[in-house]
Scaffold this motif. Structure first.
Motif, mmCIF file in Angstrom:
data_model
loop_
_atom_site.group_PDB
_atom_site.id
_atom_site.type_symbol
_atom_site.label_atom_id
_atom_site.label_comp_id
_atom_site.label_asym_id
_atom_site.label_seq_id
_atom_site.Cartn_x
_atom_site.Cartn_y
_atom_site.Cartn_z
ATOM 1 N N SER A 641 0.827 -1.201 0.000
ATOM 2 C CA SER A 641 0.000 0.000 0.000
ATOM 3 C C SER A 641 0.866 1.257 0.000
ATOM 4 C CB SER A 641 -0.936 -0.004 1.209
ATOM 5 O OG SER A 641 -1.910 0.997 1.100
ATOM 6 N N SER A 642 1.973 1.223 0.746
ATOM 7 C CA SER A 642 2.878 2.374 0.785
ATOM 8 C C SER A 642 3.512 2.613 -0.590
ATOM 9 C CB SER A 642 3.985 2.138 1.817
ATOM 10 O OG SER A 642 3.430 1.947 3.111
ATOM 11 N N ALA A 643 3.889 1.526 -1.261
ATOM 12 C CA ALA A 643 4.455 1.660 -2.607
ATOM 13 C C ALA A 643 3.416 2.247 -3.558
ATOM 14 C CB ALA A 643 4.935 0.300 -3.109
ATOM 15 N N GLY A 644 2.147 1.867 -3.361
ATOM 16 C CA GLY A 644 1.074 2.436 -4.175
ATOM 17 C C GLY A 644 0.901 3.925 -3.942
ATOM 18 N N GLU A 645 1.044 4.356 -2.704
ATOM 19 C CA GLU A 645 0.949 5.786 -2.402
ATOM 20 C C GLU A 645 2.073 6.563 -3.083
ATOM 21 O OE1 GLU A 645 1.273 8.863 1.392
ATOM 22 O OE2 GLU A 645 1.093 6.706 1.766
ATOM 23 N N ALA A 646 3.296 6.032 -3.007
ATOM 24 C CA ALA A 646 4.429 6.693 -3.670
ATOM 25 C C ALA A 646 4.211 6.753 -5.178
ATOM 26 C CB ALA A 646 5.722 5.950 -3.342
ATOM 27 N N ALA A 647 3.668 5.671 -5.748
ATOM 28 C CA ALA A 647 3.394 5.656 -7.192
ATOM 29 C C ALA A 647 2.359 6.711 -7.560
ATOM 30 C CB ALA A 647 2.907 4.268 -7.614
ATOM 31 N N ALA A 648 1.317 6.845 -6.735
ATOM 32 C CA ALA A 648 0.282 7.848 -7.011
ATOM 33 C C ALA A 648 0.857 9.260 -6.977
ATOM 34 C CB ALA A 648 -0.854 7.713 -5.997
ATOM 35 N N LEU A 649 1.705 9.532 -5.988
ATOM 36 C CA LEU A 649 2.312 10.857 -5.888
ATOM 37 C C LEU A 649 3.263 11.136 -7.050
ATOM 38 C CD1 LEU A 649 3.044 10.932 -2.051
ATOM 39 C CD2 LEU A 649 1.378 12.329 -3.274
ATOM 40 N N ALA A 650 3.796 10.050 -7.652
ATOM 41 C CA ALA A 650 4.677 10.215 -8.812
ATOM 42 C C ALA A 650 3.906 10.226 -10.121
ATOM 43 C CB ALA A 650 5.707 9.097 -8.835
ATOM 44 N N GLY A 651 2.573 10.051 -10.059
ATOM 45 C CA GLY A 651 1.757 10.086 -11.264
ATOM 46 C C GLY A 651 1.574 8.744 -11.943
ATOM 47 N N ASP A 652 1.990 7.635 -11.297
ATOM 48 C CA ASP A 652 1.823 6.298 -11.871
ATOM 49 C C ASP A 652 0.503 5.706 -11.370
ATOM 50 O OD1 ASP A 652 1.917 3.652 -12.685
ATOM 51 O OD2 ASP A 652 4.009 3.360 -12.157
ATOM 52 N N HIS A 653 -0.583 5.970 -12.097
ATOM 53 C CA HIS A 653 -1.900 5.555 -11.640
ATOM 54 C C HIS A 653 -2.090 4.049 -11.713
ATOM 55 C CE1 HIS A 653 -3.125 9.824 -13.127
ATOM 56 N NE2 HIS A 653 -2.424 9.850 -12.012
ATOM 57 N N THR A 654 -1.430 3.395 -12.659
ATOM 58 C CA THR A 654 -1.601 1.950 -12.817
ATOM 59 C C THR A 654 -1.129 1.208 -11.577
ATOM 60 O OG1 THR A 654 -1.274 2.154 -15.207
ATOM 61 C CG2 THR A 654 -1.009 -0.043 -14.242
ATOM 62 N N GLU A 655 0.084 1.511 -11.122
ATOM 63 C CA GLU A 655 0.595 0.854 -9.921
ATOM 64 C C GLU A 655 -0.210 1.257 -8.694
ATOM 65 O OE1 GLU A 655 4.676 0.553 -7.228
ATOM 66 O OE2 GLU A 655 4.810 1.167 -9.334
ATOM 67 N N ARG A 680 -5.443 5.172 -3.349
ATOM 68 C CA ARG A 680 -6.625 5.592 -4.124
ATOM 69 C C ARG A 680 -6.886 7.081 -3.966
ATOM 70 N NH1 ARG A 680 -11.864 2.514 -2.991
ATOM 71 N NH2 ARG A 680 -11.199 2.694 -0.820
ATOM 72 N N VAL A 681 -6.656 7.597 -2.766
ATOM 73 C CA VAL A 681 -6.880 9.025 -2.523
ATOM 74 C C VAL A 681 -5.995 9.855 -3.453
ATOM 75 C CG1 VAL A 681 -6.528 10.893 -0.863
ATOM 76 C CG2 VAL A 681 -7.677 8.790 -0.144
ATOM 77 N N TRP A 682 -4.703 9.541 -3.477
ATOM 78 C CA TRP A 682 -3.777 10.382 -4.234
ATOM 79 C C TRP A 682 -3.803 10.077 -5.731
ATOM 80 C CZ3 TRP A 682 -2.684 14.760 -2.451
ATOM 81 C CH2 TRP A 682 -2.704 14.961 -1.067
ATOM 82 N N ALA A 816 7.200 14.871 -7.540
ATOM 83 C CA ALA A 816 5.908 14.658 -6.880
ATOM 84 C C ALA A 816 4.832 15.539 -7.509
ATOM 85 C CB ALA A 816 6.028 14.970 -5.388
ATOM 86 N N ARG A 817 3.604 14.999 -7.601
ATOM 87 C CA ARG A 817 2.495 15.732 -8.203
ATOM 88 C C ARG A 817 1.315 15.731 -7.229
ATOM 89 N NH1 ARG A 817 2.428 12.802 -14.176
ATOM 90 N NH2 ARG A 817 4.681 12.864 -14.530
ATOM 91 N N THR A 818 0.952 16.911 -6.761
ATOM 92 C CA THR A 818 -0.222 17.039 -5.898
ATOM 93 C C THR A 818 -0.971 18.315 -6.277
ATOM 94 O OG1 THR A 818 0.866 18.346 -4.170
ATOM 95 C CG2 THR A 818 1.055 15.959 -3.982
ATOM 96 N N PRO A 819 -2.280 18.385 -5.982
ATOM 97 C CA PRO A 819 -3.027 19.609 -6.291
ATOM 98 C C PRO A 819 -2.465 20.839 -5.605
ATOM 99 C CG PRO A 819 -4.523 17.794 -5.828
ATOM 100 C CD PRO A 819 -3.159 17.311 -5.473
#
Length: 885
Positions: A641-655, A680-682, A816-819
């Protein structure tokens, strides 16, 4: 795999050599080093980068064959007329021709393996160095005889010297990652650094052989070694040649050292003949180092150990262990570890040994993570009459080897019913732990604990102190059981009972502290958790010898790191996690390595270093998942789950999208994963679905509140703040901060309050506090929000300062990509020409110089600056310098 290996770790050398070539007063350079260190590669790279318009390059190579003919290696450099070696004017005419043919360019003569040149060719190089403008660069192998002229150039001449050393671990990591095209595990880097000793050629040979033989594989996006390293046919040539020179007697002696290293010098002398010892020393195969009052001997390089152990037959190994045991016995075996080594030697030799000694040896090896040896020793001890204690050591070793089914079967068959209370309790604790962690049979584990507690408290013959001590052990497992089910408050309560139990053993308190530290941190009490972890060090020392073992001590260090992390002490957290990772590599434990990689990933994630976090968390996921039967599934799910959060912040939606389901599949029914919703949040936020992201975060916060995971509840609420809806959680965060001792939770609440109040100045202060703790992504977002607030308040200059700070901080966050980051906008509301003029003004240029530089009038420059001052709300160049980068 990449077609060629990258040149890494030589950036300074490349720049230095290029600079020397361009200096007319520098006549040349000699690059020295052992075989395979990269001398030729470095020179080749420098020459490939040399611009043809500035340099005329000639190359030559010394070889043993060419050395038999005078000037053969450099014949292509000689002038067409008069190349006969008897022509004493030849050297001068050669240098003159080289320079004349180059025109305005500087001549560079590069000679590889100059130590192999004949005397005449070496004399030509010496002449070029001393009596011409030619730049000579020569490579020379360490330890090889050279012509007198080359020795003079290397030692006494005017040439510069460059000694190439081995690659560092970080450089080996960079080379592997670049060549293999994907992340590599830390254990692979550690192992290959040791085997290659940082030698690029050896490194290439080892990796190529491992790939060809299928021992180097990529799983879960991570390259790692599968199985044991085997040298076989992949043995590098220089190692094979050195071993082939040994006599059969010396080779057998080297095998004895390989099996036992490090071994005492006295044992070596008692075990080896004078001839064999002299042969090994003449080949420089042995090194000795002090260890207390003794000197310990080992082979000069791990590759020799690998090669020698790979070639020893089982019968020869038994005889070798018998010889080792006899030699150790003749020297007295006075150290405590000597007696245990003696037990290992006797067992491996197939000789009878005292079961009590075997059991002590097994417990020491098990505590040091040598589980395979521990299991064999304990099995032999049990067969020799070691009883239930030996059986329990076997079970523990099998469990940590990932063989939970075998461990459970062995425990089920044990004659436990008639055993004393302490042994019955030990059996129940082991069984419940295996069911909970290894077999994922959570409900059954809980029932075993309940039944064992009832059995122990009803036993009229049980010593009350023993009952209390064993019940404290049950409380530790109860705390772990509740934690895995997501009942954090219950976990803290159970761990507290174990910590406070009057008759609890020191080892029980250490284990309780490891669970309590995590549970208290999750309950938003990291300062309290830090106090518990610090106290556990004293309990751990009280356990020795035969303490809780490396695994528990390492876990305690990592949970201490976690407490530091969420208390806002990121540097301290990083130090402990780094220490744990290095220790895991030294021990060769992938399980502990995975735990430490998880801790390092979380430090990087909280800092906002998303690329670094992804690398560590991928490694953690792969290793923890591989060892889940020994370590439990909660760590695997948490890492995924932590790896998924890092992927989301990097813009990798698939992972990011796949992380949640994968983590959910790992956990037992009813278990709550504290960071379950964050990928999922990020991911939703990165896709622009902010309302969905806010809804997911709020829903997750409610689930976490029900579980008592206050820290993650506050984190989920702060996610809502970062997503632009602070009014929905500000009061809730304020309440959570009041009940927490975490500085981070306090900062999250202050951040929400400042946003609700639209207080730009407060947001600037909070930016500084986030930056001070090291949470740079949060600091970058806060600065961007401050810039937005300043703009709305009509303060463009302050907005520009905050926006610039946001961009500076975001630049450290590895993409990192965030609003929140998007709010920074353009750091200055200036036109391109106004920005150009303003940038020149900040460098101290007067208006007339700026006007001349960009080709406009001085009055135009004055007008541009006047408009820029107005837009930014300032009046001077001094103020301008504080705004523009």
């Amino acid at each position: 795999m990449a077609r060629s290996w990258p040149l890494v770790g030589r950036g300074d050398e490349l720049r230095d050599v290029a600079a020397m070539m361009g200096r007319p007063g520098t006549p040349g350079l000699v690059v020295r080093g052992p075989p395979g260190i990269g001398k030729t590669r470095l020179v080749t790279e420098v020459l490939a980068r040399a611009p043809a318009a500035r340099f005329r390059v000639h190359r030559a190579t010394g070889t043993r064959a060419a050395a038999t003919l005078p000037l053969a290696a450099v014949s292509h450099l000689l002038p067409e007329a008069g190349p006969h070696p008897a022509d004493f004017d030849l050297l001068r005419r050669t240098s003159r021709a080289l320079v004349a043919n180059a025109g305005p360019r500087r001549v560079v003569v590069a000679v590889d393996d100059a130590h192999l040149l004949d005397d005449a060719s070496a004399a030509l190089l010496q002449h070029l160095v001393t009596a011409s403008p030619v730049f000579v660069v020569a490579t020379v192998r360490d330890g090889e005889p050279s012509p007198d002229a080359i020795r003079w150039c290397s030692r006494d001449g005017p040439t510069e010297q460059l000694d190439l050393g081995p690659l560092s671990d970080e450089e080996v990591h960079e080379a592997l990652r670049s060549a293999l095209g994907a992340p590599v595990s830390g254990s692979l880097v550690h192992r290959l650094s040791a085997l290659s000793a940082g030698n690029p050629l050896l490194l290439t040979e080892l990796v190529t052989a491992a790939l060809e033989e299928g021992r180097l594989t990529r799983r879960s996006g991570l390259w790692r070694l599968t199985g044991d390293w085997a040298c076989g046919r992949a043995l590098p040539e220089l190692v094979r040649d050195r071993l082939d020179r040994l006599s059969p007697q010396a080779y057998a002696a080297a095998q004895l050292v390989a099996l036992s290293e490090p071994i005492g010098a006295a044992e070596v002398e008692a075990m080896l003949s004078a001839e064999a010892l002299e042969a090994l020393e003449s080949e420089d195969l042995l090194v000795a180092a002090p260890s207390g009052r003794r000197r310990q001997v080992r082979l000069v390089h791990p590759l020799y150990t690998e090669a020698l152990c790979a070639t020893i037959t089982p019968l020869r190994a038994r005889a070798a262990y018998r010889a080792l045991a006899d030699a150790l016995g003749r020297t007295g075996a006075r150290r405590r570890e000597d007696a245990l080594r003696l037990a290992v030697y006797r067992t491996e030799a197939g000789e009878p040994t005292d079961p009590e000694l075997l059991l002590r040896a097994a417990q020491q090896d098990e505590a040091l993570l040598d589980r395979g040896v521990a299991e064999r020793l304990a099995r032999t001890a049990e067969e020799s009459g070691g009883g239930l204690r030996a059986r329990f050591v076997r079970v523990e070793a099998l469990r940590w080897m990932g063989r939970s089914e075998d461990a459970h079967a062995l425990l089920t068959d044990a004659p436990i019913a008639a055993a004393p209370a302490a042994l019955r309790a030990r059996a129940a604790t082991l069984r419940a732990s295996i069911l909970l962690v290894g077999l994922n049979r959570v409900a059954e584990a809980g029932q075993v604990l309940a039944d064992a507690r009832a059995d122990l408290t009803r036993d009229p013959d049980a010593d009350p102190d023993v009952v209390r001590a064993e019940c404290a052990g049950f409380d530790v497992l109860e705390a772990e059981f509740r934690f895995n089910l997501g009942r954090i408050s219950d976990s803290v309560a159970a761990a507290d009972r174990a910590l406070c139990a009057e008759h609890a053993r020191a080892s029980t308190r250490v284990s309780a502290a490891a669970v309590a530290t995590v549970a208290m941190t999750w309950a938003a009490q990291p300062e309290r958790a830090r106090t518990v972890a610090t106290g556990a060090r004293e309990w751990s020392r009280a356990c020795r010898p035969g303490g809780p073992g490396v695994a528990v001590e390492n876990l305690l260090a990592l949970t201490h790191s976690l407490a530091h992390l969420y208390a806002g002490r990121l540097d301290a957290a990083q130090r402990l996690a780094d220490l744990g990772y290095r220790r895991a590599l030294d021990l060769g434990s992938e399980a502990l390595q995975g735990q430490s990689a998880l801790a390092l990933g979380h430090v990087a994630l909280l800092r906002g270093r998303v690329a670094t976090a992804r690398r560590w968390l991928r490694e953690a996921s792969a290793l923890i998942e591989r060892h889940a039967p020994a370590m439990g599934r909660f760590g695997t799910a948490y890492a995924l789950s932590s790896a998924g959060e890092a992927a989301a912040l990097a813009g990798d939606h698939t992972e990011a999208d796949s992380a949640g389901p994968r983590a959910g599949d790992v956990l037992p029914p009813g278990a709550l994963l504290c960071n379950r919703d964050r990928p999922r949040v990020w991911a939703a936020a990165a896709e622009g679905r902010t309302a969905t992201a806010v809804r997911l975060a709020l829903s997750g916060a409610d689930d976490l509140a029900a579980a008592g995971a206050t820290l993650f509840e506050a984190m989920a609420c702060h996610d809502v703040v970062r997503l632009g809806a602070p009014d929905r959680v500000a009061s809730r965060l304020d309440r959570l901060a009041a009940g927490s001792d975490s500085e981070l939770v306090r900062l999250w609440a202050a951040h929400a309050e400042a946003l609700v109040a639209d207080d730009a100045a407060a947001l600037d202060r909070i930016t500084g506090e986030f930056a001070r703790t090291g949470t740079e992504l949060l600091a970058a977002e806060s600065a961007a929000q401050a810039a937005d607030a300043h703009r709305r308040a009509g303060a463009p200059a302050r907005a520009a300062v905050s926006a610039h700070r946001s961009r500076e901080l975001a630049g450290r966050c590895e993409g990192a990509r965030t609003p929140g980051l998007a709010l920074a906008g353009d750091p200055t509301p200036l036109t391109p020409r106004e920005r150009e003029v303003a940038a020149l003004a900040t460098r101290g240029l007067p208006d007339r110089d700026i006007a001349a530089q960009i080709g406009v009038s001085e009055r135009t420059i004055h007008n541009h600056l006047h408009r820029a001052y107005g837009k930014l709300g300032i009046r001077s160049r001094r103020q301008l310098r504080s705004i523009l980068p």
